[in-house]
Motif scaffolding. Sequence first.
Motif, mmCIF file in Angstrom:
data_model
loop_
_atom_site.group_PDB
_atom_site.id
_atom_site.type_symbol
_atom_site.label_atom_id
_atom_site.label_comp_id
_atom_site.label_asym_id
_atom_site.label_seq_id
_atom_site.Cartn_x
_atom_site.Cartn_y
_atom_site.Cartn_z
ATOM 1 N N GLN A 122 -0.544 6.812 17.267
ATOM 2 C CA GLN A 122 -0.870 8.102 17.145
ATOM 3 C C GLN A 122 -2.446 8.137 17.436
ATOM 4 O O GLN A 122 -3.063 7.343 17.009
ATOM 5 C CB GLN A 122 -0.622 8.574 15.740
ATOM 6 C CG GLN A 122 0.893 8.641 15.336
ATOM 7 C CD GLN A 122 1.138 8.642 13.791
ATOM 8 O OE1 GLN A 122 -0.029 8.902 13.099
ATOM 9 N NE2 GLN A 122 2.570 8.752 13.545
ATOM 10 N N PRO A 123 -2.832 9.510 17.892
ATOM 11 C CA PRO A 123 -4.243 9.568 18.024
ATOM 12 C C PRO A 123 -5.139 9.476 16.761
ATOM 13 O O PRO A 123 -6.201 8.775 16.841
ATOM 14 C CB PRO A 123 -4.242 11.315 18.157
ATOM 15 C CG PRO A 123 -3.096 11.593 18.928
ATOM 16 C CD PRO A 123 -2.188 10.834 18.085
ATOM 17 N N GLY A 124 -4.631 9.419 15.525
ATOM 18 C CA GLY A 124 -5.229 8.975 14.097
ATOM 19 C C GLY A 124 -5.563 7.467 14.139
ATOM 20 O O GLY A 124 -6.250 7.311 13.148
ATOM 21 N N ASP A 125 -4.819 6.856 15.022
ATOM 22 C CA ASP A 125 -5.009 5.398 14.767
ATOM 23 C C ASP A 125 -6.203 5.030 15.548
ATOM 24 O O ASP A 125 -6.642 3.605 15.580
ATOM 25 C CB ASP A 125 -3.586 4.811 15.569
ATOM 26 C CG ASP A 125 -2.390 4.761 14.629
ATOM 27 O OD1 ASP A 125 -1.296 4.912 15.379
ATOM 28 O OD2 ASP A 125 -2.578 4.982 13.584
ATOM 29 N N SER A 126 -6.835 5.830 16.559
ATOM 30 C CA SER A 126 -7.914 5.589 17.104
ATOM 31 C C SER A 126 -9.104 5.132 16.099
ATOM 32 O O SER A 126 -9.493 5.943 15.251
ATOM 33 C CB SER A 126 -8.516 6.586 17.801
ATOM 34 O OG SER A 126 -7.626 7.096 18.892
ATOM 35 N N ALA A 127 -9.759 3.976 16.157
ATOM 36 C CA ALA A 127 -10.603 3.168 15.582
ATOM 37 C C ALA A 127 -11.014 1.798 15.955
ATOM 38 O O ALA A 127 -10.303 1.580 17.025
ATOM 39 C CB ALA A 127 -10.128 3.144 14.034
ATOM 40 N N THR A 128 -11.933 1.162 15.268
ATOM 41 C CA THR A 128 -12.192 -0.253 15.769
ATOM 42 C C THR A 128 -11.395 -1.043 14.709
ATOM 43 O O THR A 128 -11.520 -0.849 13.396
ATOM 44 C CB THR A 128 -13.721 -0.564 15.650
ATOM 45 O OG1 THR A 128 -14.148 0.105 16.941
ATOM 46 C CG2 THR A 128 -13.764 -2.052 16.000
ATOM 47 N N TYR A 129 -10.508 -1.899 15.377
ATOM 48 C CA TYR A 129 -9.697 -2.842 14.356
ATOM 49 C C TYR A 129 -10.482 -4.328 14.502
ATOM 50 O O TYR A 129 -10.595 -5.151 15.523
ATOM 51 C CB TYR A 129 -8.380 -2.970 14.803
ATOM 52 C CG TYR A 129 -7.551 -1.785 14.604
ATOM 53 C CD1 TYR A 129 -7.793 -0.614 15.543
ATOM 54 C CD2 TYR A 129 -6.619 -1.734 13.720
ATOM 55 C CE1 TYR A 129 -7.071 0.468 15.393
ATOM 56 C CE2 TYR A 129 -6.188 -0.377 13.244
ATOM 57 C CZ TYR A 129 -6.453 0.750 14.182
ATOM 58 O OH TYR A 129 -5.808 1.943 14.028
ATOM 59 N N LEU A 130 -10.637 -4.748 13.158
ATOM 60 C CA LEU A 130 -11.311 -5.921 12.729
ATOM 61 C C LEU A 130 -10.706 -6.932 12.011
ATOM 62 O O LEU A 130 -9.812 -6.567 11.281
ATOM 63 C CB LEU A 130 -12.575 -5.856 12.223
ATOM 64 C CG LEU A 130 -13.856 -4.806 12.536
ATOM 65 C CD1 LEU A 130 -14.512 -4.268 11.632
ATOM 66 C CD2 LEU A 130 -14.523 -5.678 13.719
ATOM 67 N N CYS A 131 -10.797 -8.354 12.704
ATOM 68 C CA CYS A 131 -9.780 -9.399 11.559
ATOM 69 C C CYS A 131 -10.812 -10.142 11.110
ATOM 70 O O CYS A 131 -12.058 -10.348 11.696
ATOM 71 C CB CYS A 131 -8.763 -10.110 12.409
ATOM 72 S SG CYS A 131 -9.648 -11.332 13.764
ATOM 73 N N ALA A 132 -10.674 -10.803 10.009
ATOM 74 C CA ALA A 132 -11.551 -11.632 9.263
ATOM 75 C C ALA A 132 -10.810 -12.865 8.693
ATOM 76 O O ALA A 132 -9.633 -12.773 8.044
ATOM 77 C CB ALA A 132 -12.356 -10.860 8.142
#
Lengths: 114, 112
Positions: A81-91
Amino acid sequence: KQEVTQIPAALSVPEGENLVLNCSFTDSAIYNLQWFRQDPGKGLTSLLLIQSSQREQTSGRLNASLDKSSGRSTLYIAASQPGDSATYLCAVRLATSGTYKYIFGTGTRLKVLA
Amino acid sequence: ETGVTQTPRHLVMGMTNKKSLKCEQHLGHNAMYWYKQSAKKPLELMFVYSLEERVENNSVPSRFSPECPNSSHLFLHLHTLQPEDSALYLCASSQDLANEQFFGPGTRLTVL
């Protein structure tokens, strides 16, 4: 030295697509792996935490898997969904005794187009 | 709202100033963290506290001085910073060192 890589660095998809984000790490001696999302100029929001003994975790439309032996984790997002737009980080948290180091990847910038 | 607050949200300081960043968590957690996020670089862990005791110091210059007076509060005291210290400083907390971390919104620091 542990290195965490996320590919691709950026991704644009149309709304409704299922997608997979990748995270790889060079040293399999990890304690756990955590996925986050970060909106522009904001802090991080925890999405899923996988302990080293687990293979996957699910939360709503998100599913994260962990394959320690191959040094890989994937974050699957269903019906984007458009609301999923973001930067995704793993750690990853290193499993070295007496240390509490967390190593982050540089992130995948996701844009979901309406 | 994650239950972790940070103040101030924005800070501009000269190289000779002394300032402090504050983090407060309302989650009853026992571990707290300071991270630095610079443009185009991965998040860097700076300090880790568990039960008010520093358990990790990630080769951070002495111009950054953390303080954890109790399990709910964490400070980062800044002194004679350099322009390259300009970054987003993020605080996080977790129930203990094995559990997921919850982040605050960060303090955007600019050093002139």
